[in-house]
Design a protein around this motif. Structure first.
Motif, PDB file in Angstrom:
ATOM      1  N   UNK A  97       0.799  -1.226   0.000  1.00  0.00           N
ATOM      2  CA  UNK A  97       0.000   0.000   0.000  1.00  0.00           C
ATOM      3  C   UNK A  97       0.840   1.289   0.000  1.00  0.00           C
ATOM      4  N   UNK A  98       1.890   1.387   0.851  1.00  0.00           N
ATOM      5  CA  UNK A  98       2.670   2.630   0.867  1.00  0.00           C
ATOM      6  C   UNK A  98       3.332   2.933  -0.477  1.00  0.00           C
ATOM      7  N   UNK A 127      -2.155   6.657   8.249  1.00  0.00           N
ATOM      8  CA  UNK A 127      -3.387   6.369   7.506  1.00  0.00           C
ATOM      9  C   UNK A 127      -3.254   5.057   6.738  1.00  0.00           C
ATOM     10  N   UNK A 128      -2.102   4.915   6.059  1.00  0.00           N
ATOM     11  CA  UNK A 128      -1.858   3.687   5.314  1.00  0.00           C
ATOM     12  C   UNK A 128      -1.849   2.467   6.225  1.00  0.00           C
ATOM     13  N   UNK A 129      -1.232   2.658   7.403  1.00  0.00           N
ATOM     14  CA  UNK A 129      -1.185   1.582   8.392  1.00  0.00           C
ATOM     15  C   UNK A 129      -2.579   1.074   8.698  1.00  0.00           C
ATOM     16  N   UNK A 130      -3.476   2.039   8.951  1.00  0.00           N
ATOM     17  CA  UNK A 130      -4.849   1.688   9.323  1.00  0.00           C
ATOM     18  C   UNK A 130      -5.490   0.875   8.208  1.00  0.00           C
ATOM     19  N   UNK A 131      -5.336   1.368   6.958  1.00  0.00           N
ATOM     20  CA  UNK A 131      -5.924   0.662   5.814  1.00  0.00           C
ATOM     21  C   UNK A 131      -5.353  -0.739   5.682  1.00  0.00           C
ATOM     22  N   UNK A 132      -4.014  -0.828   5.829  1.00  0.00           N
ATOM     23  CA  UNK A 132      -3.365  -2.128   5.703  1.00  0.00           C
ATOM     24  C   UNK A 132      -3.925  -3.107   6.718  1.00  0.00           C
ATOM     25  N   UNK A 133      -4.061  -2.614   7.942  1.00  0.00           N
ATOM     26  CA  UNK A 133      -4.555  -3.456   9.020  1.00  0.00           C
ATOM     27  C   UNK A 133      -5.988  -3.899   8.736  1.00  0.00           C
ATOM     28  N   UNK A 134      -6.795  -2.933   8.262  1.00  0.00           N
ATOM     29  CA  UNK A 134      -8.205  -3.230   7.966  1.00  0.00           C
ATOM     30  C   UNK A 134      -8.324  -4.274   6.871  1.00  0.00           C
TER      31      UNK A 134
END
Lengths: 631, 174
Positions: free
Chosen positions: A334-335, B1-8
């Motif tokens: 994603x990043x 923000x990306x972290x949250x999405x990745x986790x979700x």
């Protein structure tokens, strides 16, 4: 003997697929070798070929009535025409799973060989497809073996296919639908391979665009055929019941539609990349979720198969496994996927991304509608139906907002915003004409229903805006995307027809003796029960009524039937339909009452044919897009 | 923000997997809800035929069955309800979020097991009763609700849940 050969071929195929996986794991520790991919490809082709031969043998066995095979004995009959002997293969769980796997294999082998040997994503795609086919082949062989024999003695006669399934539309509905469902295994595997590969400058979109469009067409046709069949065969007069199985077919369709649009945006302007990847994964996941819902036995439906929890557990586990692989790589990457370009407000892709969100909302709402009763049932053992009121209430505002964005995006440009003033100018005529249309319909019918009018307005907005666009494009000789035009007008027409159908259609129950007649209403001044005949057909008895009626000054003869099938003793009702431009006169015969009279259900269904026509229009529009790209 | 999405992206599917796994495993079990007696809520609704409803209709033992013409499970339980009404069980319908004409056609087509059906097009009474969907059935004794079943009412549930309740009421008021 032949069935053992067929069984052996699928087992061999599974072994070869396993070999491919082992080889590649083994080679990943050694120095990369050019022949590795050549060898994998060859083995893969052979494995697929074995599955096709095996299925071919199975079709032959069904055609020659080999009732020593449990599955064929349970679902076919020697009295059936050969066509239905073959289609009986996909009338229940084991055989339809086999067909599902055959299509999965077909798409996979075509796509893998379409990618050149030097293609950077070929290896990843091939391995992902191998894993998926292997998983489902094992599912077939372990939990739902269609090759089982009745030993030591074969059955003398088959138990027959369910009579409501003896129908041409239904014979081709599952194959079409499966072709659509499993077609998206391509985007799933290709995207997973792309994410593993890690070079995000590679223009991956063009490789799967056509494949996804073709799969979308099959999915659309498959769903439409199912709806058409339900309309004239089940005799309920409806075309969509928000039945859980219809819902699980609609979810991948919505995801696929969103995916198609994002793919265009992604390839045209490089935005919406994460969206596109996510949607491309979700379509196949939702298809698998559908397979799980239908085959695990957790719901009651026209579609559900008899089953055991072991199957459900396997399907859930395996689907979950491959989905989590794909989503985990997506999460990991994603990043790196952040597009350098931002979406410009008012540009075409900004409207597209809004509609993506709306479609995801629709998918989630359906998912909730399917899941909530199941959760409730598992908590306290109770069953509830979430019916049309829930879906109608949720969908009508979503449809309206989607239509507004669609209308606004029609004059939108890629990567460039639109001035608000220009937007107003371009949508004002559409709003005016559509508003006028809604008022006209209200004035003419004097029926009011907010939900239906929201649907009518949505439909008109789309149709009118695209019509105006066509007129101006023809006048100014500017570019017009005819495929897109056709598909979107089809969608508008679909909204319009569904809503008109819901406000105009009505039903009357009639009770008559042979020879009796009755006045229904001012439009149907005569309804006469002329004759009743009993006929014997090859595998069923028929009671056929002849009805003469006058509808809108036109004389109409209708022959609704009741059939009793010998093998299962099941009684079905064959609807008689007289179709005119706007409406169907739809008649089913019910039971004979104690006094000897017969009951009929007469339904006047408006705009039903238009619903099928709109779906066909959408499919034709997308087909046109494909051919235009080729030339 | 990306972290949250990745986790979700990972947690949501896992959550759904767990939920469905649990649904599969528990799909065989059956749990009976305990119900505290409470009076029928006040309501201002008419029957499908447009008649007023007196509270005395709920005297004695009766069943209040929530149904709708769009509800497929209602179709499934319809034969059992018909059997109950033939055995002189006082069966009252609560027609839920339905149009009057659809409801009447449904009854005409399938047969009407109800003494009468209360027409509740917006689900007002149903809301006060705590109805979550159709079908649901309430057991009423002398204008008081004493039992509740969500989903299909069948022979098994009738005997295991409602019959014991009816017996205990009859034992109290001989």
């Amino acid at each position: 003997m032949l069935v053992e050969i067929a069984h052996f071929l699928t087992v061999t195929s599974a072994v070869i697929l396993l070999l491919i996986l082992f080889l590649n794991v083994f080679f990943s520790f050694a120095k990369p070798h050019a022949n590795q991919i050549v060898l994998s490809n060859k083995l893969f082709n052979q494995a697929c070929f074995l599955i096709f031969i095996s299925f071919g043998l199975y079709v032959y066995l069904a055609a020659i009535d080999d009732f020593s095979i449990t599955y064929i004995a349970n679902h076919s009959n020697s009295q059936l025409p050969v066509f239905y002997k073959i289609t009986s293969i996909w009338s229940a769980h084991e055989g339809s799973m086999f067909l599902w796997i055959v299509f999965l294999t077909l798409w996979s082998v075509l796509f893998v060989n379409f990618l050149s040997l030097a293609h950077p994503l070929k290896k990843g795609t091939l391995l992902m497809l191998t894993l998926i086919i292997l998983g489902f082949l094992l599912f077939l062989l372990v939990t739902s073996n269609p090759f089982d024999r009745i030993l030591p003695f074969a059955a003398g006669e088959g138990a027959d296919i369910n009579p409501v399934l003896q129908d041409p539309a239904l014979a081709i509905h599952p194959p079409m639908l499966y072709l659509g469902y499993v077609g998206f295994v391509i985007s799933f595997s290709f995207i997973t391979a792309y994410l593993f590969y890690g070079d995000f400058n590679y223009p991956w979109e063009k490789d799967i665009q056509t494949w996804s469009l073709v799969a979308w067409i099959f999915l659309t046709i498959g769903i439409t055929l199912g709806s058409w069949w339900a309309y004239y065969e089940l005799g309920w007069g409806g075309y969509w019941f928000w039945d859980p199985v219809e819902n699980v077919a609609l979810m991948p369709w919505l995801a696929a539609t969103a995916f198609m649009h994002s793919l265009f945006a992604s390839s045209k302007s490089g935005v919406l990349k994460t969206w596109t990847l996510f949607l491309g994964i979700m379509i196949f996941t939702l298809s698998l979720f559908g397979a799980f819902i239908v085959r695990s036995g957790i719901i009651d439906s026209v579609h559900s198969f008899a089953n055991d929890p072991q199957r459900g557990m396997y399907l859930l586990g395996f689907s979950g496994f491959i989905t989590i692989i794909a989503l985990a790589v997506l999460a990991y990457r994603l990043p790196q996927l952040q597009s350098s370009k931002l979406i410009v407000a008012g540009s075409k892709e900004s409207f597209l991304s809004m509609n993506n969100i709306l479609m995801l909302t629709a998918i989630f709402s359906i998912f909730l509608g399917v899941t909530y009763p199941l959760i409730l049932e598992s908590l306290n053992g109770n069953k509830v139906s979430i019916g049309p009121p829930y879906y109608n209430t949720i969908f009508s505002p979503l449809i309206l907002i989607t239509s507004i964005f669609m209308m606004a995006s029609i004059d939108g440009l890629w990567q460039r915003g639109m001035q608000l003033r220009k937007l107003y100018i371009s949508i004002a005529p559409t709003l005016f004409v559509s508003g006028l249309g809604v008022y006209g319909i209200w004035h003419f019918t004097q029926i009011f229903s907010i939900l239906a009018y929201v649907g009518i307005l949505s439909g008109l907005l789309i149709i009118v805006s695209y019509s105006l666009k066509t007129v101006s494009a023809l006048r100014d000789k500017t570019y017009l995307n005819k495929g897109s035009l056709l598909a979107h007008v089809g969608l508008g027409l679909l909204f319009f027809s569904i809503s008109m159908n819901s406000i105009l259609s009505y039903q009357k129950n009639i009770n008559l003796f042979v020879g009796g007649e009755q006045v229904i209403n001012s439009k149907i001044p005569q309804f006469q029960f002329a004759d009743l005949q009993k006929i014997k057909a090859s595998n069923h008895d028929v009671i056929s009524a002849t009805i003469f009626l006058i509808h809108d000054d036109k004389p109409i003869y209708l022959n609704p039937e009741k059939r009793k099938y010998f093998a299962r003793g099941q009684i079905t009702s064959e609807t008689a339909i007289h179709a005119s431009f706007l409406k169907d006169t739809y008649l089913t015969i019910g039971d004979q009452l104690e006094d000897g009279s017969w009951t009929f259900s007469l339904q006047i269904n408006y705009f039903v044919k238009w619903i099928w026509f709109s779906s066909a229009l959408m499919a034709a529009g997308i087909a046109m897009t494909i051919f235009k790209k080729k030339i | 923000m990306n972290r949250v999405f990745s986790l979700l992206l990972i947690l949501l599917p896992v959550l759904i997997l767990i939920i469905y796994g649990k649904i599969l495993l528990t799909s065989q079990e059956d749990v009976t809800a305990v119900y505290d007696p409470k009076p029928i809520p006040q309501f201002q609704l008419l029957t499908l035929q447009g008649q007023e409803i007196l509270p005395t209709e709920f005297d004695g033992i009766s069943l209040l069955n929530v149904w709708a013409s769009w509800c497929i499970t209602c179709l499934v339980e319809h034969p059992f309800l018909t059997k109950l009404s033939q055995n002189n069980i006082n069966l009252i319908g609560l027609n839920y979020k339905d149009s009057k004409s659809n409801a009447q056609q449904w009854l005409k087509k399938r047969g009407d097991p109800y003494k009468f059906s209360i027409h509740d097009p917006r689900g007002d009474l149903a809301f006060d009763l705590g109805v979550t969907g159709a079908p649901e059935t309430f057991l009423v004794a002398n204008q008081e609700i004493i039992g509740h079943i969500q989903g299909e009412l069948n022979q098994e549930k009738w005997e295991s849940i409602f019959v014991p309740l009816i017996r205990s009421i009859e034992a109290q008021n001989p």
